[in-house]
Design an enzyme around this catalytic site. Sequence first.
Site, PDB file in Angstrom:
ATOM      1  N   ARG A 119       0.854  -1.190   0.000  1.00 28.83           N
ATOM      2  CA  ARG A 119       0.000   0.000   0.000  1.00 28.83           C
ATOM      3  C   ARG A 119       0.890   1.240   0.000  1.00 28.83           C
ATOM      4  O   ARG A 119       2.088   1.135   0.248  1.00 28.83           O
ATOM      5  CB  ARG A 119      -0.961   0.000   1.187  1.00 28.83           C
ATOM      6  N   ASN A 157      -4.790   7.956   4.279  1.00 30.25           N
ATOM      7  CA  ASN A 157      -4.623   7.234   5.536  1.00 30.25           C
ATOM      8  C   ASN A 157      -3.164   7.331   5.951  1.00 30.25           C
ATOM      9  O   ASN A 157      -2.273   6.970   5.189  1.00 30.25           O
ATOM     10  CB  ASN A 157      -4.992   5.752   5.377  1.00 30.25           C
ATOM     11  N   GLU A 158      -2.937   7.875   7.131  1.00 26.68           N
ATOM     12  CA  GLU A 158      -1.573   7.946   7.665  1.00 26.68           C
ATOM     13  C   GLU A 158      -0.564   8.359   6.593  1.00 26.68           C
ATOM     14  O   GLU A 158       0.335   7.591   6.216  1.00 26.68           O
ATOM     15  CB  GLU A 158      -1.172   6.606   8.288  1.00 26.68           C
ATOM     16  N   GLU A 317      -7.610   5.326  15.554  1.00 30.34           N
ATOM     17  CA  GLU A 317      -7.197   3.918  15.515  1.00 30.34           C
ATOM     18  C   GLU A 317      -6.378   3.595  16.748  1.00 30.34           C
ATOM     19  O   GLU A 317      -5.508   4.383  17.141  1.00 30.34           O
ATOM     20  CB  GLU A 317      -6.250   3.645  14.331  1.00 30.34           C
ATOM     21  N   TRP A 325       2.607  -6.218  13.349  1.00 33.19           N
ATOM     22  CA  TRP A 325       3.785  -5.705  12.635  1.00 33.19           C
ATOM     23  C   TRP A 325       5.017  -5.542  13.517  1.00 33.19           C
ATOM     24  O   TRP A 325       5.996  -4.952  13.098  1.00 33.19           O
ATOM     25  CB  TRP A 325       3.442  -4.382  11.944  1.00 33.19           C
ATOM     26  N   LYS A 366      -4.004 -10.286   8.867  1.00 36.55           N
ATOM     27  CA  LYS A 366      -4.950 -11.277   9.399  1.00 36.55           C
ATOM     28  C   LYS A 366      -4.658 -11.622  10.854  1.00 36.55           C
ATOM     29  O   LYS A 366      -5.525 -12.119  11.558  1.00 36.55           O
ATOM     30  CB  LYS A 366      -4.975 -12.536   8.532  1.00 36.55           C
ATOM     31  N   HIS A 368      -3.889  -9.295  13.066  1.00 35.51           N
ATOM     32  CA  HIS A 368      -4.113  -8.070  13.847  1.00 35.51           C
ATOM     33  C   HIS A 368      -5.445  -8.199  14.556  1.00 35.51           C
ATOM     34  O   HIS A 368      -6.438  -8.606  13.962  1.00 35.51           O
ATOM     35  CB  HIS A 368      -4.135  -6.872  12.889  1.00 35.51           C
TER      36      HIS A 368
HETATM   37  C1  GAL Z   1      -2.194   1.636  10.879  1.00 38.02           C
HETATM   38  C2  GAL Z   1      -2.999   1.698   9.588  1.00 38.02           C
HETATM   39  C3  GAL Z   1      -4.093   0.645   9.558  1.00 38.02           C
HETATM   40  C4  GAL Z   1      -3.547  -0.680   9.993  1.00 38.02           C
HETATM   41  C5  GAL Z   1      -2.948  -0.534  11.367  1.00 38.02           C
HETATM   42  C6  GAL Z   1      -2.399  -1.817  11.928  1.00 38.02           C
HETATM   43  O1  GAL Z   1      -0.929   2.170  10.697  1.00 38.02           O
HETATM   44  O2  GAL Z   1      -3.586   2.963   9.442  1.00 38.02           O
HETATM   45  O3  GAL Z   1      -4.596   0.570   8.247  1.00 38.02           O
HETATM   46  O4  GAL Z   1      -2.572  -1.080   9.087  1.00 38.02           O
HETATM   47  O5  GAL Z   1      -1.890   0.370  11.320  1.00 38.02           O
HETATM   48  O6  GAL Z   1      -1.840  -1.632  13.207  1.00 38.02           O
END
Ligand code: GAL
Length: 673
Positions: A119, A157-158, A317, A325, A366, A368
Site C-alpha cells: 500500500r 490514511n496515515e 485507531e 507488525w 490477518k 491483527h
Molecule cells: C495503521 C494503519 C491501519 C492498519 C494498522 C495496523 O498504521 O492505518 O490501516 O494497518 O496500522 O496496526
Amino acid sequence: MLVCLIVSDLVPRVPGLCYGADYNPEQWPEQIWPEDAKLMRQAGVNLATVGVFAWAMLEPAPGRYEFGWLDRVLDTLHAAGVAVDLATATAAPPPWFSHAHPGAMPVDGDGRRLTYGSRQTFCPSSPAYREAALALAERLADRYADHPALAMWHVHNEYGCHNARCYCDTTAAAFRDWLADRYGGELAALNEAWGTAFWSQRYTAWEQVQPPRATTTIPNPGQVLDFHRFSSDALLRLFRAERDLLHARTPGVPVTTNMMNGGFTALDYWRWAGELDLLSNDHYIVADAPVEPGAQIAYAGDLTRSLAGGAPWLLLEHSTSAVNWQPRNLAKAPGELIRHSLAHVARGSEGALFFQWRASGAGAEKWHSAMLPHAGTGTKIWRDVTALGGHLRRLAEIAGSTVRAEVALLLDYPSGWAAEGTSQPSVDMTTFEEIRRWHAVLWRDGITTDLAHPGQDLAGYRLVLAPALYLLDDTAAANLSAYVAGGGTLVVGPYSGVVDEHDRVRLGGYPGALRDLLGIVVEELFPLPAGAAVRLDDGSTGRVWTEHARAVNATVVASYVDGPVAGRPAVTRRTAGSGTAWYLGTRLPDADLGRLLSTAGATPLLPAAPAQLEAVHRAHPDGRGYLFLINHGRDAATVTGAGTDLLTGTEHDGQVPVPGGGVVVLRVAAGDG
Ligand code: GAL
C-alpha cells in the site's frame, strides 16, 4: 444535578463520544453486513471509518466507478444508527494504476524503484497519482455529499507511513521547485545555506541539484534537512488538494487525516495541524519501546491535543489487543483495552476507534486484533468491547471538555531531523526519544504536559522544557528569551541552540542562540563512550554527553566530579528578567531528571498519588470538571477525592479506590482535581 449538553462540536453528527473502528466490508460477503450492523449496535458503536483501502473496489478500471456496494454499506450503517467517517480511499492505488504508471512508483535513496503489491506505493510528487486520487475523491464527494450517514471525511490514511520520502526524477524536479521558492530563486542563497563551499559542492545551475540520493560518504546536511522539509510539504500538498475539493463539495463536513503521534516523526505535524478541521490520531503500543505503555499513550494524547491547540481531538485507531507488525505481537490482558482507550479519552480524545471492526481472514493483517475477533462474540475481546461501549455512553457529558497543562515540552521536527543526521558528535544524542523520555519522567510523577513549538506563544506555561533543541532559528530563540524575561522558567537540555535553521553552526561558543539567555559558554563538546557515566557533585549521574562549559553570568548548581571535564559546570541556573533559565550540560537518568524538574517547578496534579496511578483532569469552559484516575498497576490503589464515578454511578467522598488495572472517572466540583 447539572444537566449538560452532550453534543461534541468535533463531529457534529455524532452526539456524545465517538466509538467504533475502521470498517472494511469489502473483505467480506455482503450477507455478513447486516450482522456487522447488528453487532455494532450491540457494542454501542456510533462511528465507522469506511473505505480506507477500497480504491480497487470503487474504481475497478480507470474512470469506471462502482459505488452501488458502498451505497448499500452506508445505508445499512445509517439504518443501524452508525455514522460514517468516509475515507477518500487514496492510500492504496490499485494494480491497474501502478501497472499503467510505472513512473509513479516510489524510488528509495539507493535508486531502487519499489513496486506495487502493498500500500502507499506511489511517489508523493507524481502527477499521475495526484490526478487519479483527486478524481476518486471528487466522485466520492459528489456521490455522498447528501448521504445522511456522512459525518466526516477521512482523507487518505496515515500520510507518509510507508512513502514519506521518494528519490525519483519527478521528485527531484519538484524538490528544485520547492528550493527555488525557499531561496527566492537564488542559487547563491542555496549554496550559502547548505555550506557548499565545503567538499567542492557548489551548484552552478538548478538542474544539478538533486535529492540526497545514496552517495560515496556523508551527504550534505543542509541538503538532507531541506529534503525532509520538502518531503513533508509534498504530502501536505496532496492533503490540501483533497481537502479543498471536499470543502467545496461538502461544506460543513469536517475533514481529517489520521496522524501517527507516537513514534512517527517524518512529517512536520506543526505545519499540518492548522490545515485539518479536526485533529485525529492513530496509536499503537510498541512492546519493546523504552517507555511503558501508559507513558506511550499519554505522550501520543498530549502531542495530539497540543497540535490541536488544546482543543478536543479524536483517537481514530488503536488496537483491541495484538498488532501484526512487531517482532513479537503481545496480546492485551482482560480490561487492558478499556484502560488504554480511556487513557486517550483522559487526554482529550472525544472517543475511541480501533483498527478494525472485524478481524481479517486473509491478507497482511490477518493476525491483527479487531473489535470482533476471529473467534467471534463469546470472547474476552468482545466482552471488553461491549463494556467499553457502555463506558463511553456513560461519559457522554465530558464531550467538549479540555485538558490544561502548565508544563510544555518543546518539540521541533526539523531540529530532530538535523540532530539525528549523519556525522554528529554522538549517535546517542537522540532527539525524539529524549523528548519522549522527559515526557515519561513527568508522566510518572503525575505532571500533565503539553508539547509546544519553540516559536509559539508560551506565556500560558509556568515551565517550559527543551530536552533536545539542537536547531533554533532567531525568531524562536527570541521567543524563548521573551518567555523567560516575562517570568517563565525554562530548562534547556544539552546540545541545544547550537545551529541555525540551515544546520549551520552558530559561532562564538555553544549553546549558540541560547548562550546569553543561559549565561554560559561551552567551548568544547565531550560526548561519553557508550554506556559510560560521570558523577556530579549533587549526587546525580551524567550519561551520554558532557561539555567543557564556563558560567559567565549564571549560578553553578552542580559540577562534574569526574570524567573528561571534571570540575566544570554540569547544571546552571540564571535569573533573567523575572524568570529563570536552567541549563543541563549532560543527560540525567530518569530519577535525577525528575528531581531536577521538580526543583525547577514541575508539580503533580495529585500530590502523593500512588505509583502507576495516572490522574488527568478534563474540564468544560464553565468549570464542570472530570478527574480520570487510571490504575496501570496490578494492585488496587486509593486516592483522596470526592465526586460521582461516571462509569459506575458510585458516590465517593474522601477515599476513592481504583481497582488494579481499572479506571474511575469522577465528576468533580468546579475547580477540584
Ligand atoms: C495503521 C494503519 C491501519 C492498519 C494498522 C495496523 O498504521 O492505518 O490501516 O494497518 O496500522 O496496526
